[in-house]
Design a protein around this motif. Structure first.
Motif, PDB file in Angstrom:
ATOM      1  N   VAL A 143      50.825  34.862 -46.500  1.00 20.06           N
ATOM      2  CA  VAL A 143      51.341  36.078 -45.931  1.00 20.06           C
ATOM      3  C   VAL A 143      51.720  37.109 -47.019  1.00 20.06           C
ATOM      4  CG1 VAL A 143      53.356  37.234 -44.435  1.00 20.06           C
ATOM      5  CG2 VAL A 143      52.174  34.857 -43.758  1.00 20.06           C
ATOM      6  N   TYR A 144      52.747  36.771 -48.038  1.00 23.12           N
ATOM      7  CA  TYR A 144      53.222  37.713 -49.100  1.00 23.12           C
ATOM      8  C   TYR A 144      52.333  38.306 -49.793  1.00 23.12           C
ATOM      9  CZ  TYR A 144      57.814  35.891 -47.865  1.00 23.12           C
ATOM     10  OH  TYR A 144      59.071  35.888 -47.464  1.00 23.12           O
ATOM     11  N   GLU A 145      51.000  37.929 -49.987  1.00 22.69           N
ATOM     12  CA  GLU A 145      49.912  38.234 -50.756  1.00 22.69           C
ATOM     13  C   GLU A 145      49.544  39.734 -50.193  1.00 22.69           C
ATOM     14  OE1 GLU A 145      47.435  34.735 -50.653  1.00 22.69           O
ATOM     15  OE2 GLU A 145      46.366  35.336 -48.844  1.00 22.69           O
ATOM     16  N   TYR A 146      49.721  39.772 -48.630  1.00 24.07           N
ATOM     17  CA  TYR A 146      49.508  41.172 -48.077  1.00 24.07           C
ATOM     18  C   TYR A 146      50.509  42.191 -48.036  1.00 24.07           C
ATOM     19  CZ  TYR A 146      45.552  38.172 -46.026  1.00 24.07           C
ATOM     20  OH  TYR A 146      44.603  37.477 -45.777  1.00 24.07           O
ATOM     21  N   VAL A 147      51.951  41.670 -48.679  1.00 22.75           N
ATOM     22  CA  VAL A 147      53.046  42.563 -48.585  1.00 22.75           C
ATOM     23  C   VAL A 147      53.401  43.402 -49.977  1.00 22.75           C
ATOM     24  CG1 VAL A 147      55.528  42.352 -48.529  1.00 22.75           C
ATOM     25  CG2 VAL A 147      53.981  40.869 -47.187  1.00 22.75           C
ATOM     26  N   ALA A 148      53.288  44.572 -49.822  1.00 26.26           N
ATOM     27  CA  ALA A 148      53.469  45.391 -50.993  1.00 26.26           C
ATOM     28  C   ALA A 148      54.694  45.502 -51.656  1.00 26.26           C
ATOM     29  CB  ALA A 148      53.373  47.106 -50.642  1.00 26.26           C
ATOM     30  N   ASP A 149      55.887  45.275 -50.732  1.00 25.76           N
ATOM     31  CA  ASP A 149      57.270  45.194 -51.449  1.00 25.76           C
ATOM     32  C   ASP A 149      57.819  43.976 -51.562  1.00 25.76           C
ATOM     33  OD1 ASP A 149      59.898  45.792 -52.407  1.00 25.76           O
ATOM     34  OD2 ASP A 149      60.229  47.401 -50.759  1.00 25.76           O
ATOM     35  N   MET A 150      57.287  43.163 -52.602  1.00 25.97           N
ATOM     36  CA  MET A 150      57.703  41.774 -52.574  1.00 25.97           C
ATOM     37  C   MET A 150      59.390  41.525 -52.889  1.00 25.97           C
ATOM     38  SD  MET A 150      56.161  39.217 -51.730  1.00 25.97           S
ATOM     39  CE  MET A 150      56.721  37.863 -52.506  1.00 25.97           C
ATOM     40  N   PRO A 151      59.912  42.396 -53.864  1.00 26.47           N
ATOM     41  CA  PRO A 151      61.181  42.201 -53.952  1.00 26.47           C
ATOM     42  C   PRO A 151      62.175  42.459 -52.544  1.00 26.47           C
ATOM     43  CG  PRO A 151      60.423  43.526 -55.673  1.00 26.47           C
ATOM     44  CD  PRO A 151      59.218  43.296 -54.751  1.00 26.47           C
ATOM     45  N   ARG A 152      61.686  43.626 -51.900  1.00 25.37           N
ATOM     46  CA  ARG A 152      62.602  43.670 -50.514  1.00 25.37           C
ATOM     47  C   ARG A 152      61.985  42.253 -49.598  1.00 25.37           C
ATOM     48  NH1 ARG A 152      62.264  48.369 -46.686  1.00 25.37           N
ATOM     49  NH2 ARG A 152      63.799  47.646 -45.034  1.00 25.37           N
ATOM     50  N   ALA A 153      60.864  41.822 -49.692  1.00 23.19           N
ATOM     51  CA  ALA A 153      60.484  40.876 -48.668  1.00 23.19           C
ATOM     52  C   ALA A 153      61.484  39.489 -49.406  1.00 23.19           C
ATOM     53  CB  ALA A 153      59.067  40.438 -48.940  1.00 23.19           C
ATOM     54  N   LEU A 154      61.377  39.246 -50.500  1.00 24.32           N
ATOM     55  CA  LEU A 154      62.158  38.102 -50.890  1.00 24.32           C
ATOM     56  C   LEU A 154      63.947  38.185 -50.892  1.00 24.32           C
ATOM     57  CD1 LEU A 154      60.282  37.233 -54.192  1.00 24.32           C
ATOM     58  CD2 LEU A 154      60.062  35.883 -51.954  1.00 24.32           C
ATOM     59  N   SER A 155      64.450  39.522 -50.673  1.00 26.82           N
ATOM     60  CA  SER A 155      65.553  39.786 -50.560  1.00 26.82           C
ATOM     61  C   SER A 155      65.721  39.487 -49.115  1.00 26.82           C
ATOM     62  CB  SER A 155      65.994  41.153 -51.001  1.00 26.82           C
ATOM     63  OG  SER A 155      66.893  41.887 -50.054  1.00 26.82           O
ATOM     64  N   GLU A 156      65.022  39.976 -48.250  1.00 25.72           N
ATOM     65  CA  GLU A 156      65.131  39.444 -46.704  1.00 25.72           C
ATOM     66  C   GLU A 156      65.036  37.881 -46.516  1.00 25.72           C
ATOM     67  OE1 GLU A 156      66.798  41.882 -45.233  1.00 25.72           O
ATOM     68  OE2 GLU A 156      65.222  41.947 -43.530  1.00 25.72           O
ATOM     69  N   LEU A 157      64.259  37.253 -47.162  1.00 24.23           N
ATOM     70  CA  LEU A 157      64.232  35.960 -47.071  1.00 24.23           C
ATOM     71  C   LEU A 157      65.455  35.296 -47.375  1.00 24.23           C
ATOM     72  CD1 LEU A 157      62.313  33.127 -46.750  1.00 24.23           C
ATOM     73  CD2 LEU A 157      61.587  33.692 -49.230  1.00 24.23           C
ATOM     74  N   ARG A 158      66.169  35.671 -48.884  1.00 23.35           N
ATOM     75  CA  ARG A 158      67.301  35.029 -49.062  1.00 23.35           C
ATOM     76  C   ARG A 158      68.424  35.366 -47.967  1.00 23.35           C
ATOM     77  NH1 ARG A 158      70.784  35.940 -53.867  1.00 23.35           N
ATOM     78  NH2 ARG A 158      71.931  34.120 -54.145  1.00 23.35           N
ATOM     79  N   ARG A 159      68.253  36.745 -47.549  1.00 24.71           N
ATOM     80  CA  ARG A 159      69.361  37.065 -46.647  1.00 24.71           C
ATOM     81  C   ARG A 159      69.614  36.151 -45.469  1.00 24.71           C
ATOM     82  NH1 ARG A 159      69.587  39.747 -42.156  1.00 24.71           N
ATOM     83  NH2 ARG A 159      67.497  40.321 -41.860  1.00 24.71           N
ATOM     84  N   VAL A 160      68.193  36.008 -44.743  1.00 22.93           N
ATOM     85  CA  VAL A 160      68.444  34.918 -43.671  1.00 22.93           C
ATOM     86  C   VAL A 160      68.526  33.463 -43.746  1.00 22.93           C
ATOM     87  CG1 VAL A 160      66.964  36.722 -42.298  1.00 22.93           C
ATOM     88  CG2 VAL A 160      65.980  34.840 -43.262  1.00 22.93           C
ATOM     89  N   LEU A 161      68.286  33.184 -45.040  1.00 21.51           N
ATOM     90  CA  LEU A 161      68.664  31.460 -45.294  1.00 21.51           C
ATOM     91  C   LEU A 161      70.208  31.204 -45.582  1.00 21.51           C
ATOM     92  CD1 LEU A 161      65.523  30.759 -47.656  1.00 21.51           C
ATOM     93  CD2 LEU A 161      66.102  29.634 -45.395  1.00 21.51           C
ATOM     94  N   LYS A 162      70.509  30.268 -45.223  1.00 20.99           N
ATOM     95  CA  LYS A 162      71.856  29.490 -45.162  1.00 20.99           C
ATOM     96  C   LYS A 162      72.015  29.360 -47.121  1.00 20.99           C
ATOM     97  CE  LYS A 162      72.346  26.816 -41.110  1.00 20.99           C
ATOM     98  NZ  LYS A 162      72.358  25.644 -40.596  1.00 20.99           N
ATOM     99  N   PRO A 163      73.135  29.489 -47.515  1.00 18.38           N
ATOM    100  CA  PRO A 163      73.203  29.134 -48.742  1.00 18.38           C
ATOM    101  C   PRO A 163      72.665  27.563 -49.295  1.00 18.38           C
ATOM    102  CG  PRO A 163      75.455  29.946 -48.065  1.00 18.38           C
ATOM    103  CD  PRO A 163      74.504  29.921 -47.032  1.00 18.38           C
ATOM    104  N   GLY A 164      72.023  27.673 -50.043  1.00 17.59           N
ATOM    105  CA  GLY A 164      71.232  26.184 -50.404  1.00 17.59           C
ATOM    106  C   GLY A 164      70.055  25.875 -49.559  1.00 17.59           C
ATOM    107  N   GLY A 165      69.517  27.031 -48.665  1.00 16.70           N
ATOM    108  CA  GLY A 165      68.490  26.837 -47.810  1.00 16.70           C
ATOM    109  C   GLY A 165      67.052  26.809 -48.642  1.00 16.70           C
ATOM    110  N   ARG A 166      66.023  26.373 -48.038  1.00 15.12           N
ATOM    111  CA  ARG A 166      65.010  25.880 -48.747  1.00 15.12           C
ATOM    112  C   ARG A 166      63.829  27.164 -48.340  1.00 15.12           C
ATOM    113  NH1 ARG A 166      66.144  22.152 -45.169  1.00 15.12           N
ATOM    114  NH2 ARG A 166      64.081  21.316 -44.785  1.00 15.12           N
ATOM    115  N   ALA A 167      63.118  27.568 -49.318  1.00 18.06           N
ATOM    116  CA  ALA A 167      61.928  28.660 -48.979  1.00 18.06           C
ATOM    117  C   ALA A 167      60.641  27.843 -49.477  1.00 18.06           C
ATOM    118  CB  ALA A 167      62.403  29.770 -49.564  1.00 18.06           C
ATOM    119  N   LEU A 168      59.687  27.783 -48.544  1.00 21.61           N
ATOM    120  CA  LEU A 168      58.294  27.470 -49.207  1.00 21.61           C
ATOM    121  C   LEU A 168      57.314  28.629 -48.981  1.00 21.61           C
ATOM    122  CD1 LEU A 168      56.650  24.010 -48.635  1.00 21.61           C
ATOM    123  CD2 LEU A 168      55.308  26.393 -48.120  1.00 21.61           C
ATOM    124  N   ILE A 169      56.675  28.733 -50.142  1.00 24.11           N
ATOM    125  CA  ILE A 169      55.808  30.014 -50.050  1.00 24.11           C
ATOM    126  C   ILE A 169      54.396  29.586 -50.555  1.00 24.11           C
ATOM    127  CG2 ILE A 169      55.248  32.503 -51.134  1.00 24.11           C
ATOM    128  CD1 ILE A 169      58.372  32.579 -51.353  1.00 24.11           C
TER     129      ILE A 169
END
Ligand SMILES: C[S@@+](CC[C@H](N)C(=O)[O-])C[C@H]1O[C@@H](n2cnc3c(N)ncnc32)[C@H](O)[C@@H]1O
Length: 262
Positions: free
Chosen positions: A114-140
């Motif tokens: 998915v992220y390979e289609y996204v132009a603004d990756m800093p914004r996408a990753l900031s959104e990903l971090r925002r919705v995760l709990k502290p210590g939450g896992r992200a798999l890309i």
């Protein structure tokens, strides 16, 4: 060049391609690395036809929650149909760069191809971090199209077709610089793995056969913009057919999986 349209036709062909044994094996690797546990809240960004979200919803069970998001209304409809039997699953139409979801809500999030289609990756990753709990896992998981080894009698023509195909997404080489992007967004990268899509012989039901159809259709619509004629595309396709018939087909492409925590 046009990015791929994720409409109803695309949903059907993705469903077929993503049901092939090599993509099923990819989902098993993803689930193994992410390790979703019963009762967890998980998010699938760019849920597409919902095949991975179905597995996630099954694994977290009804004490957990599974949310899929997608920019495309047709993909939202397709995944909502697939998840309809799960009361603890839902799908939301929104962009990866503007998740219509609460802060610090999810234990884990995945985003595959998915992220390979996204132009603004800093914004996408900031959104990903925002919705995760502290210590939450992200798999890309994303593809680096430079990793392709695809046998052809005319390698120069193959290169021209692949240059055309690079136009179908925003960043055909995202994995090579995803680590620094994740670190800049405040993640700690824990593991990085390669998932090859390998067909060392022709297999009619495989990622290779599905992507070859997609590349041909895309090149017929967009080839003129990079100087590819219909005759070039016919010659490229005929060469592949000859290699298939002489049992000399070979295709390999790497996906890269990043597991990070915040
Ligand atoms: C190649 S498909 C992958 C689907 C699914 N993740 C999978 O691996 O089966 C890409 C998906 O990402 C979605 N997508 C593309 N750009 C997006 C964005 N900016 N925000 C949310 N979804 C997006 C598309 O609509 C499509 O469903």
């Amino acid at each position: 060049m046009e990015q791929l349209k994720f409409d109803e036709t695309a949903a059907k062909s993705l469903e077929a391609m993503y049901s092939s044994p090599d993509v099923v094996a990819q989902r098993v690797r993803v689930l193994d690395l992410l390790g979703p546990a019963a009762g967890e809240r998980v998010l699938d960004i760019g849920v597409g036809p919902g095949l991975l979200a179905y597995d996630l919803a099954t694994l977290v069970g009804d004490a957990g929650e599974c949310v899929g998001v997608d920019l495309s209304p047709d993909m939202v409809a397709a995944s909502a149909r697939r998840l309809a039997a799960f009361p603890h699953a839902r799908v939301v139409e929104c962009a990866a760069t503007a998740l219509a979801l609460p802060d610090a809500h999810f234990d884990a999030a995945v985003s595959t191809q998915v992220y390979e289609y996204v132009a603004d990756m800093p914004r996408a990753l900031s959104e990903l971090r925002r919705v995760l709990k502290p210590g939450g896992r992200a798999l890309i998981l994303d593809t680096d199209w430079r990793s392709i080894v695809w046998h052809a009698s005319d390698q120069a023509l193959m290169e021209r077709v692949l240059v055309c195909w690079d136009g179908h997404l925003h960043d055909p080489h995202l994995p090579a610089h995803l680590g620094p992007l994740l670190r800049a967004a405040g993640f700690v990268v824990r593991r990085v793995k390669v998932v090859p899509m390998l067909s060392h012989r022709w297999q009619p039901t495989s990622y290779a056969s599905g992507i070859m159809r997609a590349i041909e259709a895309y090149a017929r619509r967009n080839g003129a913009r990079v100087g590819l004629t219909d005759a070039d595309i016919d010659a490229w396709r005929a060469d592949q057919q000859a290699l298939i018939e002489s049992d000399a087909f070979f295709f390999s492409l790497n996906r890269f999986v990043f597991l990070a925590t915040c």
